[in-house]
Design an enzyme around this catalytic site. Structure first.
Site, PDB file in Angstrom:
ATOM      1  N   HIS A 154      -6.177 -20.894  11.724  1.00 15.23           N
ATOM      2  CA  HIS A 154      -7.531 -21.282  11.326  1.00 15.23           C
ATOM      3  C   HIS A 154      -8.222 -20.149  10.554  1.00 15.23           C
ATOM      4  CE1 HIS A 154     -11.758 -22.282  11.285  1.00 15.23           C
ATOM      5  NE2 HIS A 154     -11.947 -21.072  11.773  1.00 15.23           N
TER       6      HIS A 154
ATOM      7  N   CYS B 297      -8.140 -27.349  13.107  1.00 12.75           N
ATOM      8  CA  CYS B 297      -9.431 -27.992  13.381  1.00 12.75           C
ATOM      9  C   CYS B 297      -9.324 -29.518  13.378  1.00 12.75           C
ATOM     10  CB  CYS B 297     -10.481 -27.514  12.378  1.00 12.75           C
ATOM     11  SG  CYS B 297     -10.965 -25.802  12.671  1.00 12.75           S
TER      12      CYS B 297
ATOM     13  N   ASP C  55       0.870  -1.174   0.000  1.00 10.12           N
ATOM     14  CA  ASP C  55       0.000   0.000   0.000  1.00 10.12           C
ATOM     15  C   ASP C  55       0.908   1.225   0.000  1.00 10.12           C
ATOM     16  OD1 ASP C  55       0.972   0.256   2.543  1.00 10.12           O
ATOM     17  OD2 ASP C  55      -0.944   0.023   3.554  1.00 10.12           O
TER      18      ASP C  55
ATOM     19  N   CYS D 218     -14.601 -27.190   8.994  1.00  6.10           N
ATOM     20  CA  CYS D 218     -13.268 -26.780   8.536  1.00  6.10           C
ATOM     21  C   CYS D 218     -12.304 -27.962   8.570  1.00  6.10           C
ATOM     22  CB  CYS D 218     -12.736 -25.647   9.416  1.00  6.10           C
ATOM     23  SG  CYS D 218     -11.100 -25.046   8.944  1.00  6.10           S
TER      24      CYS D 218
ATOM     25  N   CYS E  49      -8.913 -27.491   8.237  1.00  8.02           N
ATOM     26  CA  CYS E  49      -7.557 -26.971   8.438  1.00  8.02           C
ATOM     27  C   CYS E  49      -6.844 -27.792   9.500  1.00  8.02           C
ATOM     28  CB  CYS E  49      -7.583 -25.484   8.806  1.00  8.02           C
ATOM     29  SG  CYS E  49      -7.773 -25.133  10.562  1.00  8.02           S
TER      30      CYS E  49
HETATM   31 ZN    ZN Z   1      -9.982 -24.601  10.923  1.00  3.90          ZN
END
Ligand code: ZN
Length: 393
Positions: free
Chosen positions: A356, A330, A96, A325, A327
């Site tokens: 997560h 999880c 930016d 989820c 991931c």
């Molecule tokens: Zn997750």
């Protein structure tokens, strides 16, 4: 002009929503894309290996000119061969301009035609940021996509205030363009790569549309920005205190009018719902600190909405943060464990919650792309929004 600094092609559309491929000098970025924010040369709480892993597979991240310019400073990063080498990130980087950060300093800064004077939050010293300085810093950082130096107006700015600000942004965009072109000609780009795949190997420059909540000013800003000519176009100055319907109306008015052949970037927005709503209105690129910042404060984004791990009811909850989820957090850890880590002030709490959240944002965008490409976005959007408003049990 570096017309071929990036290449963008739209591969599928559904209504205003579109999915495409952005080719930067460092690789392919599938769109719509979410860019994790690496404020001070770090996506807080995350290792770059994780961002590059198949699980997250972030193709592009964002760096903050303001923060890196103040610390460690342009010279250090230039001597280290640019931001990619300095932080150890081989994929695409967008920086930016620092405009939003200095604007956020409020009373601590003074804006003139020339630029913005402010006190550094690091050492209290007086600093001056202008279109020319911002372009110089971003050339030293060697990011693949550079943003023009703009001025933001508050969401509730009057027409008069917003017009003055928008006109200043327009003049600063012309100065940014000129300074950027001079620097590219002079070879100041620290991250320069060999020309290949039809790309010049130089940095790309995006323009920014301002105008607060006033649609006529937004349209005029877009016209002026397109007239100057950029590799991509961004909508700035949203999610700065205006109501959600106002933000969505603004995106709906502007995004479809932005050049169809160029990537469209909505800066600093937002929640997963905001992302989906903006995609539906024609936006291709996003960045936001929410997944990382909220991860550090114990808040998880899930398919059923937000989950606050501080809540006592998760004390012995053996379920993962989000049962939908997949991931690595999880798959392995329970809410009870994460809550324990958070309560004990363990740094792993921030790391796992951040992971997560990033997985959730990046996976959501992956599903958005798939749904647009298979003509199923309308249904995906409806089901996703129903899901996140249903509430975590
Ligand atoms: Zn997750």
């Amino acid at each position: 002009m570096n017309e071929q600094a990036i290449r963008f092609e739209v591969v599928a559309r559904e209504g205003e929503a579109r999915s495409g491929r952005l080719m930067t000098r460092r690789g392919v970025v599938e769109t719509p894309v979410f860019m994790p924010v690496g404020t001070a040369g770090t996506v807080k709480g995350t290792r770059f290996e994780a961002l590059e892993s198949e699980e997250l597979d972030a193709r592009i991240i964002l760096g903050n000119t303001y923060h890196l310019w103040l610390r460690p400073g342009t010279e250090v990063i230039r001597e280290c061969g640019g931001l990619h080498k300095f932080i150890g990130w081989p994929r695409s980087l967008l920086t930016d301009s620092g405009g939003f950060q200095v604007w956020s300093l409020g009373a601590l800064r003074k804006i003139t035609e020339e630029g913005t004077e402010f006190r550094s939050h690091v050492d209290g010293g007086l600093r001056f940021l202008s279109p020319e300085v911002s372009m110089e810093v971003q050339a030293a950082l060697g990011s693949d996509i550079v943003m023009v130096f703009d001025e933001c107006a508050p969401g509730e700015a009057t027409h008069e205030v917003a017009r003055t600000s928008m006109e200043l942004t327009s003049r600063w965009a012309s100065r940014s363009r000129a300074a950027f072109d001079n620097l590219q000609r002079a070879g100041a780009d620290t991250g320069r790569v060999e020309a290949r795949d039809g790309l010049t190997g130089a940095q790309a420059l995006f323009g920014i549309v301002q105008g607060a909540s006033h649609l006529d000013l937004r349209r005029e800003s877009l016209e002026r920005t397109v007239e100057i000519g950029f590799d991509g176009y961004a909508i700035g100055g949203l999610s700065v205190g205006e109501e959600k319907p106002v933000m969505y109306a603004c995106i709906e008015e502007i995004a479809p009018r932005m050049p169809a052949a160029s990537p469209r970037y909505l800066m600093g927005v937002g929640t997963p719902e905001d992302l989906i709503e903006a995609v539906a209105r024609g936006v291709d690129m996003f960045d936001c600190v929410l997944p990382t910042r909220n991860g550090r404060t114990g808040q998880a984004f899930t398919s059923k909405g937000k989950l606050n791990i501080k809540n006592a009811r998760y004390g012995s909850d053996t379920r993962p943060l989000d049962e939908a989820c997949v991931c690595s957090v999880c798959r392995r850890h329970s809410r009870a464990y994460l809550r324990h880590l958070y309560q004990a002030g363990e740094m792993l709490a921030s790391i796992l919650m951040t992971h997560h959240n990033l997985a959730f944002f990046l996976d959501t965008m992956r599903r958005v792309r798939q749904s647009i490409r298979s003509g199923d976005f309308t249904r995906f959007r409806r089901e996703f929004l129903e899901g996140v408003s249903s509430g975590v049990e």
